[in-house]
Design a protein around this motif. Structure first.
Motif, PDB file in Angstrom:
ATOM      1  N   ALA A 198      79.820  66.960  33.151  1.00  0.00           N
ATOM      2  CA  ALA A 198      78.439  67.071  34.082  1.00  0.00           C
ATOM      3  C   ALA A 198      78.065  65.428  34.152  1.00  0.00           C
ATOM      4  N   ASN A 202      77.916  63.457  37.538  1.00  0.00           N
ATOM      5  CA  ASN A 202      76.675  62.892  38.232  1.00  0.00           C
ATOM      6  C   ASN A 202      76.794  61.562  38.416  1.00  0.00           C
ATOM      7  N   LYS A 205      78.688  61.062  41.789  1.00  0.00           N
ATOM      8  CA  LYS A 205      77.910  61.168  43.020  1.00  0.00           C
ATOM      9  C   LYS A 205      77.080  60.210  43.160  1.00  0.00           C
ATOM     10  N   ALA A 223      85.174  75.127  40.693  1.00  0.00           N
ATOM     11  CA  ALA A 223      83.621  74.695  40.564  1.00  0.00           C
ATOM     12  C   ALA A 223      83.308  73.523  40.662  1.00  0.00           C
ATOM     13  N   ARG A 226      83.563  72.152  44.343  1.00  0.00           N
ATOM     14  CA  ARG A 226      82.340  72.790  45.041  1.00  0.00           C
ATOM     15  C   ARG A 226      81.391  71.875  44.919  1.00  0.00           C
ATOM     16  N   GLN A 227      80.985  71.158  43.710  1.00  0.00           N
ATOM     17  CA  GLN A 227      80.121  70.308  43.478  1.00  0.00           C
ATOM     18  C   GLN A 227      80.242  69.073  44.354  1.00  0.00           C
ATOM     19  N   SER A 347      78.630  84.510  46.809  1.00  0.00           N
ATOM     20  CA  SER A 347      77.479  85.401  46.539  1.00  0.00           C
ATOM     21  C   SER A 347      76.671  84.878  45.670  1.00  0.00           C
TER      22      SER A 347
ATOM     23  N   SER B 259      75.147  72.841  31.770  1.00  0.00           N
ATOM     24  CA  SER B 259      76.154  71.792  32.308  1.00  0.00           C
ATOM     25  C   SER B 259      77.311  72.208  32.970  1.00  0.00           C
ATOM     26  N   ILE B 260      77.650  73.604  33.099  1.00  0.00           N
ATOM     27  CA  ILE B 260      78.591  74.237  33.569  1.00  0.00           C
ATOM     28  C   ILE B 260      78.423  74.119  35.024  1.00  0.00           C
ATOM     29  N   PRO B 261      79.183  73.296  35.717  1.00  0.00           N
ATOM     30  CA  PRO B 261      79.061  73.483  37.061  1.00  0.00           C
ATOM     31  C   PRO B 261      79.330  74.901  37.854  1.00  0.00           C
ATOM     32  N   PRO B 262      78.193  75.185  38.657  1.00  0.00           N
ATOM     33  CA  PRO B 262      78.047  76.716  39.051  1.00  0.00           C
ATOM     34  C   PRO B 262      79.295  76.726  40.139  1.00  0.00           C
ATOM     35  N   LEU B 263      79.780  78.081  40.181  1.00  0.00           N
ATOM     36  CA  LEU B 263      80.825  78.314  41.240  1.00  0.00           C
ATOM     37  C   LEU B 263      80.180  78.638  42.627  1.00  0.00           C
ATOM     38  N   ASP B 264      79.013  79.353  42.255  1.00  0.00           N
ATOM     39  CA  ASP B 264      78.664  80.159  43.593  1.00  0.00           C
ATOM     40  C   ASP B 264      77.480  79.368  44.356  1.00  0.00           C
ATOM     41  N   HIS B 265      77.331  77.993  44.117  1.00  0.00           N
ATOM     42  CA  HIS B 265      76.419  77.347  44.805  1.00  0.00           C
ATOM     43  C   HIS B 265      76.621  75.915  44.677  1.00  0.00           C
ATOM     44  N   ARG B 266      76.098  74.886  45.384  1.00  0.00           N
ATOM     45  CA  ARG B 266      76.464  73.352  45.041  1.00  0.00           C
ATOM     46  C   ARG B 266      74.819  73.058  44.779  1.00  0.00           C
ATOM     47  N   VAL B 267      74.972  72.108  43.712  1.00  0.00           N
ATOM     48  CA  VAL B 267      73.611  71.582  43.300  1.00  0.00           C
ATOM     49  C   VAL B 267      73.721  70.085  43.470  1.00  0.00           C
ATOM     50  N   GLU B 268      72.629  69.589  43.686  1.00  0.00           N
ATOM     51  CA  GLU B 268      72.550  67.955  44.114  1.00  0.00           C
ATOM     52  C   GLU B 268      73.001  67.168  42.847  1.00  0.00           C
ATOM     53  N   ARG B 269      72.484  67.616  41.565  1.00  0.00           N
ATOM     54  CA  ARG B 269      72.707  66.908  40.416  1.00  0.00           C
ATOM     55  C   ARG B 269      72.910  68.019  39.390  1.00  0.00           C
ATOM     56  N   LEU B 270      73.959  67.966  38.451  1.00  0.00           N
ATOM     57  CA  LEU B 270      74.230  68.865  37.572  1.00  0.00           C
ATOM     58  C   LEU B 270      73.238  68.462  36.245  1.00  0.00           C
ATOM     59  N   ALA B 271      72.806  69.641  35.527  1.00  0.00           N
ATOM     60  CA  ALA B 271      72.003  69.349  34.465  1.00  0.00           C
ATOM     61  C   ALA B 271      73.041  68.679  33.230  1.00  0.00           C
ATOM     62  N   GLN B 272      72.632  67.841  32.820  1.00  0.00           N
ATOM     63  CA  GLN B 272      73.476  67.190  31.574  1.00  0.00           C
ATOM     64  C   GLN B 272      72.836  67.022  30.367  1.00  0.00           C
TER      65      GLN B 272
END
Ligand SMILES: Nc1ncnc2c1ncn2[C@@H]1O[C@H](COP(=O)(O)OP(=O)(O)OP(=O)(O)O)[C@@H](O)[C@H]1O
Ligand SMILES: Nc1ncnc2c1ncn2[C@@H]1O[C@H](COP(=O)(O)OP(=O)(O)O)[C@@H](O)[C@H]1O
Ligand code: SF4
Ligand code: SF4
Ligand SMILES: [Mg+2]
Ligand SMILES: [Mg+2]
Lengths: 353, 328
Positions: A198, A202, A205, A223, A226-227, A347, B259-272
């Motif tokens: 992570a 970050n 990006k 995953a 996707r980010q 979903s 901190s696990i990147p989500p699979l189901d949506h995109r986030v601007e900044r991951l929690a770290q």
């Protein structure tokens, strides 16, 4: 043109390896030459300031594309173009090499253990003569170390004194030291723990936003992809089978392989549930299956698939997706015979509960 | 848990004597695994996950040694057995699966020979019975045309197939406990899914208990019944998988899960989580997580918490000391 300029373009890129046994042995046992088609004709382009990711199973050719993209391997066929200039022709041009850099998976193996961090980071600066004078160079190194979240004091240490994530920061600082525009990142976080991953994602990006960098990003972790991605290319046995905007690939994947890959991802929503594995093994790139390479594992395969190679073209229904599949072209990919359901993908946790 | 535990680890301490003093790699590690239960063990690299597995099967790299605590298998202590006695237990009652299949398989022997030898060492089987069972095992782990492939050498199999052979080897003597250290880390997601499905099926069908070490939280979520989170050589949280993954209590577990990147949506900044886990020779006094903890308070700097009841899980964090915590 209002579109951003294309930084990198692959035009029918291919790379074959001769993996035959030595000539004499081959003659004695009357064996033909064995040619491994690691990458077999792929095309894509990356606009400035964006990220294109390549995903696919081990051995499908991702790293080979990465190496051709920075000129480490000459292509067997096709061209790799950096700002419209063929890399193969320009290989001698130092300015091109300066402007494209590569970050590797293994932050342990890619740093010289006998050099201090400040010398590792300064090496491209020296090689390309970017900053004149020792004081200015030291200042630039300190600035780079700060930029990747290390301390300028870390410059006097050796790589073994750092953790995996810190070493990956050092490789990023080194890659940035030549002021590149284009970074090829081959599994940059795969060797790292999630919490460290992570931090690095970050960082990458943020650097893209601040410096306008263009990325070719390689990962098998969907995953992560996707980010970070704007567009995604899904590879199978040396070819791109689906190429689409990142969100489209996740929300409405079209190629049967992409759909199977999505279903195989482990996911926190899966507590107590079972994934649907992609059946079968990845076939060999030495003797790939006839027609569509995916046909031995594809639930939609028919005679045409076994005979005829599908070409990458806009998908019926979702033309922003490029896909190489006869079933999609013929409209056979939906309805009762179609691949297993896809609700889970795309979903939100709330709706999939 | 009602059934008597199959494995019980009590206050395990592992030390590495070095020239510059003794490094304590594991402190006071305690947990148990019930028959047929899969315990997942997660945490950053260097947290002590592999060390815990190695101590149980007594394959600690020298000079590492068990310096305190007890390990009980089916109620009997195994931490004080001789290496000879332990060798008999490994294979027969405890099977081991490691990350790299090539280190477990002998490249010079066919897979069939390796399977039959393992079975015949531990079970009373004739040659033909052993061969028949070896074929059954290869089929069970999903090797196509097992009867034909049994006389192949490891290099003739793909990476995923080799890892399945390793699983067959670990399980063929029908051990009661399997210690699996990152068994799928070297595999692709597609093959990984096959291997995980297999491990789960075998745990269920044979009632085998399993300690599954991995840093892949997705794998844990779909496989484990309970999860232990390790940090700097200690278990900092342990509880049912759903609780630890979805509602963790320890601030480190919370940071890790976020901190696990989500699979189901995109986030601007991951929690770290900022910073890094301390090295063994630089673990701070008090709570080992205190330099990185967003909730740190006075007591954390001076006093180290043991596992405390945090409701649905146990967490080594002063926030859950009913008597004293400021409210969370
Ligand atoms: N120098 C080489 N000589 C012969 N074969 C090679 C060479 N480099 C790669 N290959 C083969 O080319 C194919 C593609 O390899 P590549 O490293 O590009 O895969 P990848 O997609 O990056 O896989 P991974 O996810 O495992 O890194 C593989 O079959 C590989 O064995
Ligand atoms: N041979 C050794 N000598 C000294 N320290 C070691 C040795 N092997 C491992 N360690 C240390 O023990 C700790 C736990 O290691 P390990 O159990 O391998 O971690 P994990 O499996 O959680 O990544 C780490 O800090 C590691 O550096
Ligand atoms: S072309 Fe045929 S075999 Fe290939 S993916 Fe499409 S349906 Fe399957
Ligand atoms: S004991 Fe204190 S420092 Fe440690 S995790 Fe809990 S709140 Fe944070
Ligand atoms: Mg690769
Ligand atoms: Mg380990």
């Amino acid at each position: 043109m209002s579109e951003p300029a294309t930084v990198f373009e692959a035009e029918d890129l291919a790379r074959y390896f001769d993996v035959s046994r030595p000539a004499l042995q081959r003659l004695l046992s009357r064996e033909p030459r064995r040619i491994l088609r690691a990458v077999d004709g792929i095309s894509f382009s990356i606009p400035k300031g964006t990220t294109l990711s390549l995903v696919g199973e081990s051995g499908c050719g991702k790293s080979t594309v990465a190496r051709m993209a920075v000129g480490l391997y000459p292509p067997t066929r096709g061209r790799a173009l950096f700002e419209g200039v063929d890399l193969d022709r320009a290989r001698a041009a130092a300015d091109q090499r300066r402007r494209m850099q590569m970050i590797f998976q293994d932050p342990y193996a890619s740093l010289n253990p006998r050099w201090r961090v400040r010398d590792i980071v300064a090496e491209p600066i020296r090689a390309f003569g970017l900053v004149q004078g020792g004081a200015a160079r030291r200042e630039r190194v300190a600035q780079l170390l700060t930029q990747v979240g290390l301390s300028p004091l870390d410059g006097t240490k050796y790589p073994h004194e750092f953790s995996g994530g810190q070493r990956q920061r050092i490789s990023i600082a080194r890659a940035l030291s030549s002021n590149p525009d284009f970074l090829v990142c081959d599994e940059p976080t795969s060797a790292l723990d999630v919490s460290v991953q992570a931090q690095i994602l970050n960082l990458m990006k943020g650097l893209q936003r601040d410096l306008g960098l263009t990325y070719l990003f390689i990962s098998h972790n969907l995953a992560v992809v996707r980010q970070i991605s704007d567009r995604i290319g899904v590879m199978y046995l040396g070819r791109i089978v689906e190429l689409a905007p990142a969100e489209t690939v996740f929300v409405s994947p079209r190629h049967p392989y992409t759909r199977a890959l999505m279903d195989a991802i482990p996911d926190l929503e899966m507590i107590g549930r079972r994934r649907i594995p992609v059946g079968g093994e990845v076939p060999s790139p030495i003797n790939p299956p006839s027609g569509c390479h995916f046909h031995p594992r594809c639930p939609l395969a028919n005679d045409r698939c076994r005979r005829e190679d599908p070409v990458l073209k806009p998908a019926r229904g979702t033309p922003q997706t490029m896909v190489a599949c006869h079933a999609v072209e013929e409209g056979r990919d939906t309805g009762p015979t179609a691949v297993p359901p896809l609700e889970r993908v795309g979903s939100s946790p709330a709706t999939s509960a | 848990m009602t059934a008597a535990p199959l494995l019980e680890v009590r206050n395990l301490r592992v030390e590495f004597p070095t020239r510059r003093g003794t490094l304590v790699a594991l402190h006071d590690v305690s947990f148990s695994i019930a028959p047929g239960e899969i315990l997942g063990v997660v945490g950053e690299s260097g947290a002590g996950k592999s060390m815990t597995g190695a101590a149980i099967i007594r394959l600690l790299e020298p000079p590492g040694r068990i310096a305190g605590g007890q390990i009980l298998l089916e109620g009997r202590r195994i931490d004080n057995l001789s290496q000879d006695e332990m060798r008999r237990i490994r294979g027969r009652r405890i099977g081991a699966i490691f990350q790299d299949p090539l280190t477990t398989l002998n490249p010079l022997y066919t897979v069939g020979r390796q399977l039959t030898e393992t079975m015949q060492t531990h079970l009373d089987l004739s040659n033909s019975e052993a061969r028949k069972r070896a074929i059954d095992w290869l089929e069970m782990v999903g090797i196509p045309a097992a009867a034909q492939r049994i006389d192949s050498y490891p290099h003739e199999f793909s990476g995923g197939m080799r890892q399945r052979v390793v699983i067959a080897l670990a399980l063929c003597a029908e051990p009661r406990l399997v210690v699996a250290d990152e068994p799928t880390t070297a595999l692709d997601v597609s093959i990984q899914a096959q291997v995980i499905a297999l491990l789960k099926r075998l745990a269920r069908e044979k009632n085998t208990s399993m300690m599954l070490v991995t840093h892949d939280m997705g794998v844990i979520a779909e496989t484990a019944d309970r999860v232990a989170v390790m940090y700097a050589g200690r278990v900092v949280e342990i509880g049912p998988v759903r609780e630890v993954v979805k509602h963790p209590h320890h601030p480190y577990s919370i940071g890790l899960m976020n901190s696990i990147p989500p699979l189901d949506h995109r986030v601007e900044r991951l929690a770290q989580i900022d910073g890094a886990m301390p090295r063994l020779n630089a673990v701070p006094p008090g709570c080992p997580y205190n330099p990185r903890c967003p909730k740190v308070f006075d007591r954390c700097i001076v006093e180290r918490p043991d596992l405390l009841d945090a409701g649905s899980t146990s967490a080594a964090c002063w926030l859950y000391d009913r008597a004293e915590a400021p409210h969370v």
